[in-house]
Design a protein around this motif. Structure first.
Motif, PDB file in Angstrom:
ATOM      1  N   HIS A 134      48.776  50.389  33.674  1.00 30.12           N
ATOM      2  CA  HIS A 134      48.804  50.166  35.118  1.00 30.12           C
ATOM      3  C   HIS A 134      47.575  50.725  35.814  1.00 30.12           C
ATOM      4  O   HIS A 134      47.063  50.113  36.761  1.00 30.12           O
ATOM      5  N   ASP A 135      47.102  51.879  35.398  1.00 26.23           N
ATOM      6  CA  ASP A 135      45.926  52.449  36.047  1.00 26.23           C
ATOM      7  C   ASP A 135      44.684  51.625  35.746  1.00 26.23           C
ATOM      8  O   ASP A 135      43.832  51.427  36.623  1.00 26.23           O
ATOM      9  N   ALA A 136      44.555  51.130  34.515  1.00 24.79           N
ATOM     10  CA  ALA A 136      43.416  50.282  34.171  1.00 24.79           C
ATOM     11  C   ALA A 136      43.469  48.960  34.941  1.00 24.79           C
ATOM     12  O   ALA A 136      42.434  48.467  35.421  1.00 24.79           O
ATOM     13  N   LEU A 137      44.654  48.403  35.068  1.00 23.00           N
ATOM     14  CA  LEU A 137      44.798  47.182  35.857  1.00 23.00           C
ATOM     15  C   LEU A 137      44.417  47.420  37.313  1.00 23.00           C
ATOM     16  O   LEU A 137      43.668  46.629  37.910  1.00 23.00           O
ATOM     17  N   TYR A 138      44.911  48.498  37.877  1.00 26.30           N
ATOM     18  CA  TYR A 138      44.602  48.786  39.284  1.00 26.30           C
ATOM     19  C   TYR A 138      43.099  48.953  39.495  1.00 26.30           C
ATOM     20  O   TYR A 138      42.533  48.415  40.459  1.00 26.30           O
ATOM     21  N   ALA A 139      42.451  49.700  38.620  1.00 26.47           N
ATOM     22  CA  ALA A 139      41.013  49.909  38.761  1.00 26.47           C
ATOM     23  C   ALA A 139      40.255  48.593  38.672  1.00 26.47           C
ATOM     24  O   ALA A 139      39.307  48.341  39.441  1.00 26.47           O
ATOM     25  N   ALA A 140      40.671  47.735  37.747  1.00 22.37           N
ATOM     26  CA  ALA A 140      39.997  46.445  37.600  1.00 22.37           C
ATOM     27  C   ALA A 140      40.275  45.528  38.784  1.00 22.37           C
ATOM     28  O   ALA A 140      39.396  44.790  39.239  1.00 22.37           O
ATOM     29  N   PHE A 141      41.502  45.561  39.294  1.00 21.06           N
ATOM     30  CA  PHE A 141      41.864  44.713  40.435  1.00 21.06           C
ATOM     31  C   PHE A 141      41.111  45.109  41.709  1.00 21.06           C
ATOM     32  O   PHE A 141      40.896  44.265  42.585  1.00 21.06           O
ATOM     33  N   THR A 142      40.753  46.353  41.841  1.00 22.76           N
ATOM     34  CA  THR A 142      40.162  46.848  43.084  1.00 22.76           C
ATOM     35  C   THR A 142      38.667  47.118  42.971  1.00 22.76           C
ATOM     36  O   THR A 142      38.057  47.603  43.922  1.00 22.76           O
ATOM     37  N   ALA A 143      38.049  46.805  41.835  1.00 23.12           N
ATOM     38  CA  ALA A 143      36.613  47.021  41.674  1.00 23.12           C
ATOM     39  C   ALA A 143      35.834  46.109  42.627  1.00 23.12           C
ATOM     40  O   ALA A 143      36.201  44.948  42.829  1.00 23.12           O
ATOM     41  N   PRO A 144      34.761  46.608  43.233  1.00 19.02           N
ATOM     42  CA  PRO A 144      33.974  45.776  44.151  1.00 19.02           C
ATOM     43  C   PRO A 144      33.230  44.666  43.403  1.00 19.02           C
ATOM     44  O   PRO A 144      32.813  44.845  42.256  1.00 19.02           O
ATOM     45  N   HIS A 145      33.066  43.523  44.051  1.00 22.31           N
ATOM     46  CA  HIS A 145      32.359  42.389  43.440  1.00 22.31           C
ATOM     47  C   HIS A 145      31.730  41.550  44.545  1.00 22.31           C
ATOM     48  O   HIS A 145      32.056  40.371  44.691  1.00 22.31           O
ATOM     49  N   PRO A 146      30.836  42.126  45.345  1.00 22.00           N
ATOM     50  CA  PRO A 146      30.279  41.409  46.502  1.00 22.00           C
ATOM     51  C   PRO A 146      29.574  40.124  46.104  1.00 22.00           C
ATOM     52  O   PRO A 146      28.784  40.094  45.155  1.00 22.00           O
ATOM     53  N   GLY A 147      29.944  39.049  46.817  1.00 18.35           N
ATOM     54  CA  GLY A 147      29.283  37.771  46.624  1.00 18.35           C
ATOM     55  C   GLY A 147      29.717  36.983  45.412  1.00 18.35           C
ATOM     56  O   GLY A 147      29.187  35.890  45.163  1.00 18.35           O
ATOM     57  N   ARG A 148      30.698  37.502  44.652  1.00 15.04           N
ATOM     58  CA  ARG A 148      31.141  36.806  43.443  1.00 15.04           C
ATOM     59  C   ARG A 148      32.654  36.823  43.353  1.00 15.04           C
ATOM     60  O   ARG A 148      33.289  37.807  43.735  1.00 15.04           O
ATOM     61  N   PRO A 149      33.252  35.761  42.828  1.00 13.37           N
ATOM     62  CA  PRO A 149      34.686  35.819  42.528  1.00 13.37           C
ATOM     63  C   PRO A 149      34.916  36.788  41.368  1.00 13.37           C
ATOM     64  O   PRO A 149      34.000  37.111  40.609  1.00 13.37           O
ATOM     65  N   ARG A 150      36.147  37.248  41.237  1.00 13.40           N
ATOM     66  CA  ARG A 150      36.480  38.283  40.258  1.00 13.40           C
ATOM     67  C   ARG A 150      37.555  37.789  39.310  1.00 13.40           C
ATOM     68  O   ARG A 150      38.544  37.172  39.744  1.00 13.40           O
ATOM     69  N   VAL A 151      37.398  38.048  38.003  1.00  7.87           N
ATOM     70  CA  VAL A 151      38.439  37.762  37.034  1.00  7.87           C
ATOM     71  C   VAL A 151      38.737  39.024  36.243  1.00  7.87           C
ATOM     72  O   VAL A 151      37.830  39.769  35.863  1.00  7.87           O
ATOM     73  N   VAL A 152      40.024  39.276  36.024  1.00  4.97           N
ATOM     74  CA  VAL A 152      40.476  40.356  35.167  1.00  4.97           C
ATOM     75  C   VAL A 152      41.277  39.731  34.039  1.00  4.97           C
ATOM     76  O   VAL A 152      42.275  39.037  34.280  1.00  4.97           O
ATOM     77  N   VAL A 153      40.825  39.945  32.821  1.00  5.87           N
ATOM     78  CA  VAL A 153      41.528  39.459  31.644  1.00  5.87           C
ATOM     79  C   VAL A 153      42.439  40.583  31.162  1.00  5.87           C
ATOM     80  O   VAL A 153      41.967  41.642  30.750  1.00  5.87           O
ATOM     81  N   ALA A 154      43.743  40.362  31.262  1.00  7.32           N
ATOM     82  CA  ALA A 154      44.737  41.380  30.907  1.00  7.32           C
ATOM     83  C   ALA A 154      45.272  41.078  29.515  1.00  7.32           C
ATOM     84  O   ALA A 154      46.048  40.128  29.330  1.00  7.32           O
ATOM     85  N   GLN A 155      44.832  41.853  28.536  1.00  8.97           N
ATOM     86  CA  GLN A 155      45.258  41.619  27.166  1.00  8.97           C
ATOM     87  C   GLN A 155      46.602  42.272  26.891  1.00  8.97           C
ATOM     88  O   GLN A 155      46.791  43.470  27.148  1.00  8.97           O
ATOM     89  N   VAL A 156      47.538  41.483  26.358  1.00  4.64           N
ATOM     90  CA  VAL A 156      48.860  41.987  25.992  1.00  4.64           C
ATOM     91  C   VAL A 156      49.110  41.638  24.523  1.00  4.64           C
ATOM     92  O   VAL A 156      48.274  41.022  23.860  1.00  4.64           O
ATOM     93  N   GLU A 157      50.265  42.045  24.019  1.00  6.25           N
ATOM     94  CA  GLU A 157      50.586  41.793  22.622  1.00  6.25           C
ATOM     95  C   GLU A 157      50.592  40.281  22.343  1.00  6.25           C
ATOM     96  O   GLU A 157      50.962  39.488  23.210  1.00  6.25           O
ATOM     97  N   PRO A 158      50.153  39.881  21.148  1.00  9.33           N
ATOM     98  CA  PRO A 158      50.094  38.449  20.818  1.00  9.33           C
ATOM     99  C   PRO A 158      51.453  37.776  20.903  1.00  9.33           C
ATOM    100  O   PRO A 158      52.480  38.377  20.575  1.00  9.33           O
ATOM    101  N   LYS A 159      51.442  36.553  21.344  1.00 11.52           N
ATOM    102  CA  LYS A 159      52.657  35.748  21.391  1.00 11.52           C
ATOM    103  C   LYS A 159      53.077  35.433  19.962  1.00 11.52           C
ATOM    104  O   LYS A 159      52.253  35.019  19.130  1.00 11.52           O
ATOM    105  N   THR A 160      54.350  35.613  19.677  1.00 12.36           N
ATOM    106  CA  THR A 160      54.839  35.383  18.313  1.00 12.36           C
ATOM    107  C   THR A 160      55.802  34.218  18.218  1.00 12.36           C
ATOM    108  O   THR A 160      56.270  33.892  17.140  1.00 12.36           O
ATOM    109  N   ALA A 161      56.167  33.636  19.355  1.00 10.72           N
ATOM    110  CA  ALA A 161      57.110  32.516  19.319  1.00 10.72           C
ATOM    111  C   ALA A 161      56.763  31.512  20.394  1.00 10.72           C
ATOM    112  O   ALA A 161      56.052  31.805  21.314  1.00 10.72           O
TER     113      ALA A 161
END
Length: 236
Positions: A209-236
């Motif tokens: 959660h803290d890593a997500l929050y930091a990434a979500f709130t990082a400044p990015h003037p003049g550019r759109p922002r993407v955060v790739v949230a890696q989770v456990e692989p899908k198994t089904a």
């Protein structure tokens, strides 16, 4: 894993979300699609998004667009925890007369900005939403779209990515839930695809959660922002 639990006045916190999800049944095949989004959704609604049930129609609100709408149980649980929908709606999920369908419907679900579930729609709509806000002179509201990694197979998403970077849509934010359903732009994976189009990009642990929050709130003037949230692989 780092988690941040905030108890709101309605009495629900992060620890309550699995129980709220457990009130819904009938779409278990999409359970992984739902649980993969749980932590990103919580951090967004608990700590980042400037929207409440009372501000659901405020022109200055932030907009959240769930493109990964084919597994909406975590989203419904979150909306119930934050007071957008009544908790007693959850057990009726997917039934004939329930507003909570297997794909969210913006007309029926308070707080839902779009109807979704058909892959490839959310990010293009988010680009249009950001452009619309800019045209209206509304520069404070932020637009967030949550997509799945395999959803990036859709060409409409790549058109949106290619347009948003050069357009400088810095009100636009995308969260890609990466459960290893697909991979792109080697070397560098998903983030590299967005960076090639001029986006600000970061890859983080999608359960921290803290890593997500930091990434979500990082400044990015003049550019759109993407955060790739890696989770456990899908198994089904």
């Amino acid at each position: 894993m780092t988690t941040t639990t905030t108890t709101v006045e309605r009495g629900y916190g992060y620890a309550d979300l699995p129980g709220l999800m457990g009130l819904m049944s009938g779409d278990e095949k999409h359970g992984p699609a739902a649980t993969s989004t749980l932590d990103a959704l919580w951090v967004l609604y608990d700590r980042v998004l400037r929207v409440t049930p009372e501000r659901a129609d405020d022109p200055e609100r932030d907009r959240f667009l769930l493109s990964k709408g084919h597994g909406p149980m975590a989203y419904y649980a979150l909306l119930a925890a934050k007071g957008f929908v009544p908790v007693d709606w959850l057990p009726g999920f997917g039934s004939y007369d329930s507003p909570l369908g297997h794909h969210p419907d913006r007309v029926l679900v308070p707080g839902a900005e779009i109807g979704s579930g058909s892959l490839g729609h959310g990010l293009p709509i988010a680009v249009g939403t950001a452009l619309g806000l800019r045209a209206q002179g509304l520069h404070d509201p932020r637009v967030w779209a949550l997509v799945g990694d395999a959803e990036l197979d859709e060409g409409s998403n790549h058109e949106a990515i290619a347009y948003a970077g050069p357009a400088g849509l810095d009100q636009l934010h995308t969260v890609v839930i990466d459960n290893s359903s697909a991979s792109y732009a080697l070397p560098g994976g998903i983030a590299a695809r967005f960076e090639a189009a001029g986006w600000s990009a970061e890859t983080v642990d999608g359960r921290d959660h803290d890593a997500l929050y930091a990434a979500f709130t990082a400044p990015h003037p003049g550019r759109p922002r993407v955060v790739v949230a890696q989770v456990e692989p899908k198994t089904a």
